[in-house]
Structure formats: structure tokens, C-alpha cells
Write a protein that holds these residues in place. Structure first.
Motif, PDB file in Angstrom:
ATOM      1  N   VAL A  21       1.057  -1.038   0.025  1.00  0.00           N
ATOM      2  CA  VAL A  21      -0.004  -0.096   0.008  1.00  0.00           C
ATOM      3  C   VAL A  21       0.874   1.307   0.090  1.00  0.00           C
ATOM      4  CG1 VAL A  21      -1.826  -1.120   1.336  1.00  0.00           C
ATOM      5  CG2 VAL A  21      -0.234   0.151   2.535  1.00  0.00           C
ATOM      6  N   SER A  22       0.171   2.425  -0.471  1.00  0.00           N
ATOM      7  CA  SER A  22       0.963   3.585  -0.261  1.00  0.00           C
ATOM      8  C   SER A  22       1.245   3.974   1.004  1.00  0.00           C
ATOM      9  CB  SER A  22       0.332   4.621  -1.244  1.00  0.00           C
ATOM     10  OG  SER A  22      -0.912   4.961  -0.482  1.00  0.00           O
ATOM     11  N   GLY A  23       2.435   4.676   1.443  1.00  0.00           N
ATOM     12  CA  GLY A  23       2.766   4.836   2.518  1.00  0.00           C
ATOM     13  C   GLY A  23       3.156   6.744   2.688  1.00  0.00           C
ATOM     14  N   PRO A  24       3.793   7.144   3.558  1.00  0.00           N
ATOM     15  CA  PRO A  24       4.091   8.640   3.669  1.00  0.00           C
ATOM     16  C   PRO A  24       5.318   8.818   2.742  1.00  0.00           C
ATOM     17  CG  PRO A  24       4.125   7.675   5.983  1.00  0.00           C
ATOM     18  CD  PRO A  24       4.148   6.530   4.971  1.00  0.00           C
ATOM     19  N   GLY A  25       5.355   9.877   2.298  1.00  0.00           N
ATOM     20  CA  GLY A  25       6.222  10.360   1.033  1.00  0.00           C
ATOM     21  C   GLY A  25       7.709  10.417   1.690  1.00  0.00           C
ATOM     22  N   ASP A  26       8.690  10.549   0.833  1.00  0.00           N
ATOM     23  CA  ASP A  26      10.187  10.836   1.385  1.00  0.00           C
ATOM     24  C   ASP A  26      10.109  11.981   2.220  1.00  0.00           C
ATOM     25  OD1 ASP A  26      12.793  11.079   1.476  1.00  0.00           O
ATOM     26  OD2 ASP A  26      13.193  10.414  -0.659  1.00  0.00           O
ATOM     27  N   SER A  27      10.901  11.769   3.370  1.00  0.00           N
ATOM     28  CA  SER A  27      10.964  12.515   4.520  1.00  0.00           C
ATOM     29  C   SER A  27      12.190  13.461   4.176  1.00  0.00           C
ATOM     30  CB  SER A  27      11.346  12.019   5.745  1.00  0.00           C
ATOM     31  OG  SER A  27      12.693  11.381   5.675  1.00  0.00           O
ATOM     32  N   THR A  28      12.657  13.354   3.186  1.00  0.00           N
ATOM     33  CA  THR A  28      13.961  14.350   2.875  1.00  0.00           C
ATOM     34  C   THR A  28      13.897  15.248   1.664  1.00  0.00           C
ATOM     35  OG1 THR A  28      15.192  12.688   1.365  1.00  0.00           O
ATOM     36  CG2 THR A  28      15.677  12.619   3.797  1.00  0.00           C
ATOM     37  N   SER A  29      12.851  15.154   0.892  1.00  0.00           N
ATOM     38  CA  SER A  29      12.377  16.053  -0.147  1.00  0.00           C
ATOM     39  C   SER A  29      10.933  16.318  -0.219  1.00  0.00           C
ATOM     40  CB  SER A  29      13.048  15.543  -1.373  1.00  0.00           C
ATOM     41  OG  SER A  29      12.378  14.167  -1.941  1.00  0.00           O
ATOM     42  N   THR A  30      10.752  17.283  -0.943  1.00  0.00           N
ATOM     43  CA  THR A  30       9.349  17.760  -0.992  1.00  0.00           C
ATOM     44  C   THR A  30       8.895  17.285  -2.451  1.00  0.00           C
ATOM     45  OG1 THR A  30       9.563  19.512   0.423  1.00  0.00           O
ATOM     46  CG2 THR A  30       7.656  19.514  -1.087  1.00  0.00           C
ATOM     47  N   GLY A  31       7.575  16.792  -2.555  1.00  0.00           N
ATOM     48  CA  GLY A  31       7.053  16.340  -4.003  1.00  0.00           C
ATOM     49  C   GLY A  31       7.307  15.228  -4.444  1.00  0.00           C
ATOM     50  N   SER A  32       8.161  14.174  -3.781  1.00  0.00           N
ATOM     51  CA  SER A  32       8.773  12.870  -4.287  1.00  0.00           C
ATOM     52  C   SER A  32       7.678  12.134  -4.163  1.00  0.00           C
ATOM     53  CB  SER A  32       9.929  12.389  -3.314  1.00  0.00           C
ATOM     54  OG  SER A  32       9.458  12.478  -2.056  1.00  0.00           O
ATOM     55  N   ALA A  68      12.980 -10.292  -3.256  1.00  0.00           N
ATOM     56  CA  ALA A  68      13.868 -11.014  -2.699  1.00  0.00           C
ATOM     57  C   ALA A  68      15.343 -11.123  -3.545  1.00  0.00           C
ATOM     58  CB  ALA A  68      13.672 -12.590  -2.651  1.00  0.00           C
ATOM     59  N   SER A  69      15.317 -10.658  -4.664  1.00  0.00           N
ATOM     60  CA  SER A  69      16.627 -10.464  -5.767  1.00  0.00           C
ATOM     61  C   SER A  69      17.250  -8.865  -5.133  1.00  0.00           C
ATOM     62  CB  SER A  69      16.209 -10.659  -7.105  1.00  0.00           C
ATOM     63  OG  SER A  69      14.987  -9.472  -7.472  1.00  0.00           O
ATOM     64  N   GLY A  70      16.507  -8.057  -4.523  1.00  0.00           N
ATOM     65  CA  GLY A  70      17.190  -6.925  -4.301  1.00  0.00           C
ATOM     66  C   GLY A  70      18.234  -6.665  -3.453  1.00  0.00           C
ATOM     67  N   VAL A  71      19.372  -5.905  -3.702  1.00  0.00           N
ATOM     68  CA  VAL A  71      20.383  -5.982  -2.960  1.00  0.00           C
ATOM     69  C   VAL A  71      20.539  -4.728  -1.955  1.00  0.00           C
ATOM     70  CG1 VAL A  71      21.623  -7.435  -4.453  1.00  0.00           C
ATOM     71  CG2 VAL A  71      21.753  -5.130  -5.055  1.00  0.00           C
ATOM     72  N   ILE A  72      19.774  -3.603  -2.361  1.00  0.00           N
ATOM     73  CA  ILE A  72      20.020  -2.315  -1.576  1.00  0.00           C
ATOM     74  C   ILE A  72      18.850  -1.922  -0.950  1.00  0.00           C
ATOM     75  CG2 ILE A  72      20.448   0.054  -1.659  1.00  0.00           C
ATOM     76  CD1 ILE A  72      22.342  -0.529  -4.145  1.00  0.00           C
ATOM     77  N   ALA A  73      18.693  -1.758   0.234  1.00  0.00           N
ATOM     78  CA  ALA A  73      17.419  -1.541   1.000  1.00  0.00           C
ATOM     79  C   ALA A  73      17.529  -0.005   1.105  1.00  0.00           C
ATOM     80  CB  ALA A  73      17.402  -2.056   2.446  1.00  0.00           C
ATOM     81  N   ASP A  74      16.196   0.683   0.689  1.00  0.00           N
ATOM     82  CA  ASP A  74      16.161   2.009   1.022  1.00  0.00           C
ATOM     83  C   ASP A  74      14.875   2.372   1.966  1.00  0.00           C
ATOM     84  OD1 ASP A  74      15.613   4.793   0.839  1.00  0.00           O
ATOM     85  OD2 ASP A  74      15.455   4.678  -1.645  1.00  0.00           O
ATOM     86  N   ALA A  75      15.146   2.570   3.098  1.00  0.00           N
ATOM     87  CA  ALA A  75      13.909   2.857   4.164  1.00  0.00           C
ATOM     88  C   ALA A  75      13.099   3.879   3.836  1.00  0.00           C
ATOM     89  CB  ALA A  75      14.628   2.819   5.546  1.00  0.00           C
ATOM     90  N   GLU A  76      13.686   4.746   2.812  1.00  0.00           N
ATOM     91  CA  GLU A  76      12.708   5.962   2.652  1.00  0.00           C
ATOM     92  C   GLU A  76      11.602   5.486   1.501  1.00  0.00           C
ATOM     93  OE1 GLU A  76      15.284   9.092   1.528  1.00  0.00           O
ATOM     94  OE2 GLU A  76      15.564   9.824   3.440  1.00  0.00           O
ATOM     95  N   THR A  77      11.948   4.778   1.147  1.00  0.00           N
ATOM     96  CA  THR A  77      10.904   4.234  -0.184  1.00  0.00           C
ATOM     97  C   THR A  77      10.201   2.801   0.070  1.00  0.00           C
ATOM     98  OG1 THR A  77      12.703   3.163  -1.450  1.00  0.00           O
ATOM     99  CG2 THR A  77      12.183   5.317  -1.871  1.00  0.00           C
ATOM    100  N   PHE A  78      10.666   2.085   0.789  1.00  0.00           N
ATOM    101  CA  PHE A  78       9.998   0.747   1.190  1.00  0.00           C
ATOM    102  C   PHE A  78      10.163   0.351   2.595  1.00  0.00           C
ATOM    103  CE2 PHE A  78       9.940  -3.825   1.326  1.00  0.00           C
ATOM    104  CZ  PHE A  78       8.680  -4.140   0.894  1.00  0.00           C
ATOM    105  N   GLY A  79       9.090  -0.172   3.083  1.00  0.00           N
ATOM    106  CA  GLY A  79       9.320  -0.718   4.501  1.00  0.00           C
ATOM    107  C   GLY A  79       8.101  -1.816   4.881  1.00  0.00           C
ATOM    108  N   THR A  80       7.958  -2.343   6.109  1.00  0.00           N
ATOM    109  CA  THR A  80       6.954  -3.323   6.333  1.00  0.00           C
ATOM    110  C   THR A  80       6.355  -3.004   7.598  1.00  0.00           C
ATOM    111  OG1 THR A  80       8.609  -4.612   7.729  1.00  0.00           O
ATOM    112  CG2 THR A  80       8.401  -5.248   5.462  1.00  0.00           C
ATOM    113  N   ALA A  81       4.892  -3.137   7.719  1.00  0.00           N
ATOM    114  CA  ALA A  81       4.341  -3.115   9.034  1.00  0.00           C
ATOM    115  C   ALA A  81       3.366  -4.176   9.235  1.00  0.00           C
ATOM    116  CB  ALA A  81       3.577  -1.685   8.720  1.00  0.00           C
ATOM    117  N   PHE A  82       2.638  -4.230  10.375  1.00  0.00           N
ATOM    118  CA  PHE A  82       2.157  -5.418  11.055  1.00  0.00           C
ATOM    119  C   PHE A  82       0.578  -4.784  11.645  1.00  0.00           C
ATOM    120  CE2 PHE A  82       6.336  -6.201  10.543  1.00  0.00           C
ATOM    121  CZ  PHE A  82       6.288  -7.395   9.726  1.00  0.00           C
TER     122      PHE A  82
END
Length: 296
Positions: free
Chosen positions: A92-103, A177-191
Motif C-alpha cells: 500500500v502507499s505510505g508516507p512520502g520521502d522525508s528528505t524532499s518535497t514532492g517526491s 528477494a533479488s534486491g540488494v540495496i534496502a532503501d528505508a525511505e521508499t519501502f518498509g514493512t508493517a504489521f
């Protein structure tokens, strides 16, 4: 040249360059000290990662299917000694990037709270109870400045962050699973809680059907498990299509017809082949070995 003369020259050279030799010795000792410290620190961190995985009952195999597995399929697996937990999810869609506006907005992969396999390890707060509470993966929370008590908008609905934590199947938090670089600003998990999951899954999108398995003493390999799920699903579908007097559900013709409509395995991944699970531990092992070599 006599031995006595050589000895005198060596002593004179040692006195003339005492500072240089002392500095070199100090650098060697410092290097050994740093390398030993790094090795010990990494071993401690590795032990913590492995202990947390064991405590959270990290899966042996993960699997996605074309739809929910029939209860008879799950019962057959459990009868073989396999432990199963459903782990459906929605992106699902989450918050926008915290470091830039309009991303672009970030993506959050939402699961129902786990009970037995890949359980949530909390760093703070508590597990979700109400339909509007959520536990957020800690790195994603930090990237978006979320803390316990914060509000987060998921798929256009507001939730209260009840806790921050992590799960062993997403030690490296990447969408593929094939991804190698985690980017916490663009993808995360929640429960979310069961009620929260019902609230989320009642929308127009269909969750991805996913399952986590512990093989235990079943003697099955990951490949055996996938085959077992596929074959049992076909047999169950064949039985459900038959009339009471239609004959044997294991008949090849019945199985061929049922295979068209049966739930199929779309992917499966063994723990040791899953970068989300093993990448962090592998990195620590590599760093530890490098530090040991540097200290030799």
C-alpha cells in the motif's frame, strides 16, 4: 667483518632510529588491537542476529500461491510434521520521502501480525490490538520520523503506531528477494491486528497469498514441499469437482481436469537462498573474517 662489529652497528642503528622503530611497532600493535576489536564486535553482532532469528522462529521456506490453499492441503502438510503460517500481504502507499518535497509516496508491505513463524521482535511499544494500530519496521520508521504514538497514513487511512520492530524474514528490507540495496525511505514493512487486516483487506485489491513453513522433523526438502502442495491441491480440486458416484479422484483424467483450476505454487524460497534473511549475517561473517586476516 666480525660478529662484534656487526652487533655494534646494529645497536647504533637501533639507537639512531629508535623513534621510527617504536612508531612502526605501535602501528602494528594498534592494527592488531583494532582488528581484534572489530572481529569480536562482529561476532557479538552475528550472535545477536542468529539468536533473534531463532527466537522469532525464522521460516525454513516461504511460498506464494495463486490463491489461498485449501484447508485439506494445510492439514495434510501438518500431518507430515510441517508447521504452516499464512503470511498474506498487501503493498500500500505510505508516507512520502522525508528528505524532499514532492517526491513519490513510499510503499509499505502490510502483514497481519504473526503468531508462530517470523514473529515480530519489538524494539519499543506493543503489538497492535485495535483495527487502527500498526507496528512499523524500525528502519522505515526512522527514515520517516515515526515513533510510538505517531500517526501514519496507509492506503489513505490513518493508523496509530503502537510499536517499532523487525521480523527475521525481512532482516534486509527489500521488496524483491533479488534486491540488494534496502532503501528505508521508499519501502518498509508493517504489521496490523486481525481486525486491522480485515479493515485493509476489505478494499478492492486482493492480497498476495503467501505462506511460511517450518519443516521440523518432516524430512521434506523445500522442493518436496512445493511438489506436495501442488499435487495435494490438484487432488483436492479433483475431489471437489466430482459427483459422489464419479469414481476415483486420483484418476489421471480427473487430475488433468482439476489441475486447470487448482491453486498453484507461484514461487518458493529456501531460507538459505533468501537474501532478506541471510544477507545481514553473511555481511557480518565476511567482515569478521576480513578483520581476522587483517590482524594476522
Amino acid at each position: 667483518m666480525s660478529t662484534r662489529v656487526l652487533r655494534r652497528r646494529s645497536m647504533r642503528d637501533l639507537r639512531d632510529h629508535a623513534v621510527r622503530y617504536a612508531g612502526s611497532a605501535l602501528l602494528v600493535l594498534l592494527g592488531v588491537f583494532v582488528a581484534t576489536g572489530m572481529s569480536a564486535g562482529n561476532e557479538t553482532a552475528l550472535g545477536t542476529v542468529l539468536d533473534n532469528q531463532e527466537a522469532a522462529h525464522v521460516e525454513d521456506v516461504s511460498m506464494t500461491t495463486s490463491g489461498p490453499l485449501d484447508a485439506q492441503v494445510l492439514e495434510a502438510l501438518e500431518h507430515r510434521g510441517v508447521q504452516v503460517e499464512r503470511s498474506d500481504y498487501l503493498d500500500v502507499s505510505g508516507p512520502g520521502d522525508s528528505t524532499s518535497t514532492g517526491s513519490p509516496d513510499s510503499t509499505v508491505r502490510v502483514f497481519q501480525d504473526r503468531l508462530e513463524i517470523n514473529t515480530v521482535t519489538l524494539d519499543s511499544g506493543s503489538l497492535p490490538q485495535s483495527s487502527d494500530e500498526v507496528v512499523v519496521e524500525k528502519l522505515y520508521a526512522a527514515a520517516h520520523r515515526l515513533d510510538v504514538g505517531s500517526s501514519i497514513e496507509l492506503d489513505g487511512a490513518s493508523y496509530t503506531v503502537s510499536g517499532l520492530g523487525s521480523t527475521p524474514d525481512y532482516s534486509t528490507v527489500v521488496s524483491r528477494a533479488s534486491g540488494v540495496i534496502a532503501d528505508a525511505e521508499t519501502f518498509g514493512t508493517a504489521f496490523v491486528s486481525p481486525r486491522g487486516w480485515q479493515r485493509l483487506a476489505d478494499g478492492s485489491r486482493t492480497p498476495v497469498s503467501a505462506y511460511s513453513f517450518l519443516l521440523g522433523d518432516s524430512g521434506l526438502s523445500a522442493e518436496d514441499l512445493a511438489t506436495e502442495v501442488a499435487e495435494t491441491s490438484v487432488k483436492v480440486a479433483a475431489r471437489s469437482r466430482q459427483q459422489p458416484d464419479a469414481g476415483d479422484a486420483s484418476d489421471p483424467a480427473s487430475l488433468a481436469d482439476a489441475a486447470v483450476s487448482a491453486v498453484s505454487v507461484t514461487s518458493f524460497l529456501k531460507q538459505e537462498d533468501n537474501p532478506r534473511i541471510v544477507a545481514a549475517a553473511d555481511d557480518l561473517r565476511l567482515t569478521t573474517q576480513t578483520a581476522r586476516l587483517a590482524g594476522v
